[in-house]
Design a protein around this motif. Structure first.
Motif, PDB file in Angstrom:
ATOM      1  N   PRO A  63      76.745 -83.534  78.905  1.00 40.76           N
ATOM      2  CA  PRO A  63      77.244 -82.826  80.097  1.00 40.76           C
ATOM      3  C   PRO A  63      76.753 -81.368  80.081  1.00 40.76           C
ATOM      4  N   VAL A  64      76.184 -80.932  81.205  1.00 40.16           N
ATOM      5  CA  VAL A  64      75.614 -79.591  81.298  1.00 40.16           C
ATOM      6  C   VAL A  64      76.185 -78.873  82.506  1.00 40.16           C
ATOM      7  N   VAL A  65      76.591 -77.632  82.297  1.00 39.29           N
ATOM      8  CA  VAL A  65      77.081 -76.775  83.376  1.00 39.29           C
ATOM      9  C   VAL A  65      76.259 -75.498  83.377  1.00 39.29           C
ATOM     10  N   THR A  66      75.782 -75.074  84.542  1.00 39.15           N
ATOM     11  CA  THR A  66      75.040 -73.816  84.649  1.00 39.15           C
ATOM     12  C   THR A  66      75.912 -72.767  85.323  1.00 39.15           C
ATOM     13  N   VAL A  67      75.840 -71.537  84.792  1.00 36.67           N
ATOM     14  CA  VAL A  67      76.710 -70.464  85.294  1.00 36.67           C
ATOM     15  C   VAL A  67      75.892 -69.208  85.559  1.00 36.67           C
ATOM     16  N   PRO A  68      75.628 -68.879  86.836  1.00 40.45           N
ATOM     17  CA  PRO A  68      75.047 -67.574  87.140  1.00 40.45           C
ATOM     18  C   PRO A  68      76.147 -66.526  87.122  1.00 40.45           C
ATOM     19  N   ALA A  69      75.861 -65.361  86.567  1.00 36.72           N
ATOM     20  CA  ALA A  69      76.907 -64.347  86.460  1.00 36.72           C
ATOM     21  C   ALA A  69      76.315 -62.960  86.660  1.00 36.72           C
ATOM     22  N   GLU A  70      77.098 -62.097  87.282  1.00 41.65           N
ATOM     23  CA  GLU A  70      76.695 -60.704  87.441  1.00 41.65           C
ATOM     24  C   GLU A  70      77.298 -59.880  86.311  1.00 41.65           C
ATOM     25  N   GLY A  71      76.508 -58.972  85.765  1.00 39.01           N
ATOM     26  CA  GLY A  71      77.013 -58.116  84.714  1.00 39.01           C
ATOM     27  C   GLY A  71      76.090 -58.051  83.523  1.00 39.01           C
ATOM     28  N   HIS A  72      76.510 -57.284  82.508  1.00 38.51           N
ATOM     29  CA  HIS A  72      75.722 -57.160  81.291  1.00 38.51           C
ATOM     30  C   HIS A  72      75.810 -58.456  80.497  1.00 38.51           C
ATOM     31  N   SER A  73      74.692 -58.905  79.955  1.00 36.93           N
ATOM     32  CA  SER A  73      74.636 -60.195  79.271  1.00 36.93           C
ATOM     33  C   SER A  73      75.669 -60.307  78.158  1.00 36.93           C
ATOM     34  N   ALA A  74      75.793 -59.269  77.330  1.00 40.60           N
ATOM     35  CA  ALA A  74      76.718 -59.332  76.205  1.00 40.60           C
ATOM     36  C   ALA A  74      78.160 -59.470  76.687  1.00 40.60           C
ATOM     37  N   ALA A  75      78.535 -58.693  77.696  1.00 42.35           N
ATOM     38  CA  ALA A  75      79.906 -58.750  78.205  1.00 42.35           C
ATOM     39  C   ALA A  75      80.197 -60.115  78.819  1.00 42.35           C
ATOM     40  N   VAL A  76      79.236 -60.648  79.557  1.00 42.85           N
ATOM     41  CA  VAL A  76      79.414 -61.954  80.197  1.00 42.85           C
ATOM     42  C   VAL A  76      79.565 -63.052  79.148  1.00 42.85           C
ATOM     43  N   LEU A  77      78.682 -63.048  78.139  1.00 38.97           N
ATOM     44  CA  LEU A  77      78.744 -64.075  77.104  1.00 38.97           C
ATOM     45  C   LEU A  77      80.015 -63.956  76.267  1.00 38.97           C
ATOM     46  N   ALA A  78      80.439 -62.729  75.970  1.00 42.15           N
ATOM     47  CA  ALA A  78      81.663 -62.540  75.203  1.00 42.15           C
ATOM     48  C   ALA A  78      82.865 -63.088  75.971  1.00 42.15           C
ATOM     49  N   SER A 127      80.342 -80.513  75.762  1.00 42.22           N
ATOM     50  CA  SER A 127      79.447 -80.106  76.843  1.00 42.22           C
ATOM     51  C   SER A 127      78.750 -78.787  76.510  1.00 42.22           C
ATOM     52  N   LEU A 128      77.697 -78.507  77.272  1.00 42.94           N
ATOM     53  CA  LEU A 128      76.934 -77.270  77.113  1.00 42.94           C
ATOM     54  C   LEU A 128      77.038 -76.438  78.385  1.00 42.94           C
ATOM     55  N   GLU A 129      77.368 -75.171  78.224  1.00 44.70           N
ATOM     56  CA  GLU A 129      77.425 -74.236  79.348  1.00 44.70           C
ATOM     57  C   GLU A 129      76.268 -73.248  79.212  1.00 44.70           C
ATOM     58  N   ILE A 130      75.399 -73.216  80.207  1.00 42.33           N
ATOM     59  CA  ILE A 130      74.228 -72.342  80.196  1.00 42.33           C
ATOM     60  C   ILE A 130      74.494 -71.160  81.109  1.00 42.33           C
ATOM     61  N   VAL A 131      74.426 -69.964  80.557  1.00 45.15           N
ATOM     62  CA  VAL A 131      74.780 -68.754  81.306  1.00 45.15           C
ATOM     63  C   VAL A 131      73.567 -67.846  81.444  1.00 45.15           C
ATOM     64  N   TYR A 132      73.380 -67.341  82.662  1.00 44.14           N
ATOM     65  CA  TYR A 132      72.326 -66.349  82.909  1.00 44.14           C
ATOM     66  C   TYR A 132      72.965 -65.180  83.633  1.00 44.14           C
ATOM     67  N   ALA A 133      73.008 -64.029  82.970  1.00 47.95           N
ATOM     68  CA  ALA A 133      73.605 -62.825  83.548  1.00 47.95           C
ATOM     69  C   ALA A 133      72.510 -61.969  84.159  1.00 47.95           C
ATOM     70  N   VAL A 134      72.643 -61.682  85.455  1.00 45.77           N
ATOM     71  CA  VAL A 134      71.631 -60.932  86.203  1.00 45.77           C
ATOM     72  C   VAL A 134      72.303 -59.983  87.188  1.00 45.77           C
ATOM     73  N   PRO A 135      71.589 -58.932  87.621  1.00 50.27           N
ATOM     74  CA  PRO A 135      72.159 -58.034  88.629  1.00 50.27           C
ATOM     75  C   PRO A 135      72.335 -58.721  89.978  1.00 50.27           C
ATOM     76  N   ASP A 136      71.419 -59.635  90.314  1.00 50.39           N
ATOM     77  CA  ASP A 136      71.450 -60.331  91.592  1.00 50.39           C
ATOM     78  C   ASP A 136      71.540 -61.830  91.329  1.00 50.39           C
ATOM     79  N   LEU A 137      72.606 -62.462  91.760  1.00 53.45           N
ATOM     80  CA  LEU A 137      72.808 -63.883  91.484  1.00 53.45           C
ATOM     81  C   LEU A 137      71.707 -64.766  92.053  1.00 53.45           C
ATOM     82  N   ASP A 138      71.038 -64.314  93.103  1.00 56.11           N
ATOM     83  CA  ASP A 138      69.957 -65.107  93.693  1.00 56.11           C
ATOM     84  C   ASP A 138      68.804 -65.319  92.714  1.00 56.11           C
TER      85      ASP A 138
END
Length: 275
Positions: free
Chosen positions: A65-80, A33-44
């Motif tokens: 199979p695809v899963v999308t994940v909105p996340a708060e925080g710095h992109s590098a920290a979230v992806l790590a 599966s593929l997990e797509i992550v977008y790290a932003v200050p505001d989840l909206d």
């Protein structure tokens, strides 16, 4: 190779779309599966970008199979953090600014230093190739982990493997055993066995020219023009914090003509297992 998923960071930019496409191809290749992550200050803010990314992947790979994940925080920290559970983390980089920044910018630089597993860096000026060749760039230290991964990647793709060795005056006669071996090399490459001996364990992989002498920078870069992927290592820093990119890895990240796969090796290696 592995059933663990592939993860990719997106932000709606052109280079992030290129990374998304390659990550989807990698997930399809691995039948995972593929997990797509977008790290932003505001989840909206994440919804539209993630919806567009998922739609693009489903159009190109309807059964993936695809899963999308909105996340708060710095992109590098979230992806790590998410990468701890992934087979592969994919990130884009371009010459100026943006999600991945430059190779030594915030996201890709931090990921290269701290990603727990293999990191695939997609350069903005290196379009995908279909040459059916993987390039392995060994460095001056133990490269067992990197060699195992490169052979497995070549086998997975049905591609040939071209190996570049370190300069003769830096190349050990035998490959030393790491203090703590990665999961994928445990009980796989006997102590002291040189990486090129893996060819016997992967008979389906055609090994190209093995450059026993020091490969010039230009030779390495020219090799990436006809490669789908170049594989090299990143190692623990001597102070025990993060990982270090050698001169060959930095050169490839700056100037390679194909995606660069960084394999974390050594004491801090926490890469996913391969079968």
């Amino acid at each position: 190779m592995t059933t663990r998923h592939v993860i990719v960071g997106v932000d709606g930019s052109v280079i992030a779309v290129r990374a998304l496409d390659l990550a989807a191809d990698e997930a399809a290749l691995r039948a995972t599966s593929l997990e797509i992550v977008y790290a932003v200050p505001d989840l909206d803010e994440a919804g539209p970008v993630l919806a567009s990314a998922a739609s693009r992947v489903r159009y190109r790979h309807p059964r993936l199979p695809v899963v999308t994940v909105p996340a708060e925080g710095h992109s590098a920290a979230v992806l790590a953090e998410h990468g701890r559970r992934a087979a592969l983390t994919v990130v884009g980089c371009r010459s100026l600014g943006g999600f991945a920044g430059t190779v030594f910018g915030s996201v890709s630089r931090r990921l290269a230093a701290h990603a727990p597993g293999p990191l695939l860096v997609v350069r903005g000026d290196s379009p995908p190739h279909l040459h059916n060749e993987v390039v392995l760039v060994l460095d001056e230290e133990d490269d067992a982990d990197t060699a195992v991964f490169a052979f497995q990647e070549a086998e997975l793709r049905g591609a040939s493997l071209r190996i570049f060795r370190p300069p003769a005056d830096r190349q050990p006669a035998l490959v030393p055993v790491p203090h703590r071996r990665s999961e994928w090399t445990a009980s796989y490459l006997p102590a002291g066995e040189p990486p090129t001996a893996l060819g016997a364990r992967h008979p389906l992989v055609r090994v190209g020219s093995r450059d026993a002498a020091a490969a010039s920078t230009q030779t390495l870069l020219e090799a990436t023009r006809t490669a789908d992927l170049v594989v090299t290592a990143c190692r623990p820093e001597r102070n025990g914090h993060g990982r270090h990119l050698g001169s060959l890895a930095r050169t490839l990240l700056h100037r390679a003509h194909c995606p660069v796969l960084l394999v974390p090796v050594g004491q801090e290696s926490a890469a996913p297992s391969a079968s």
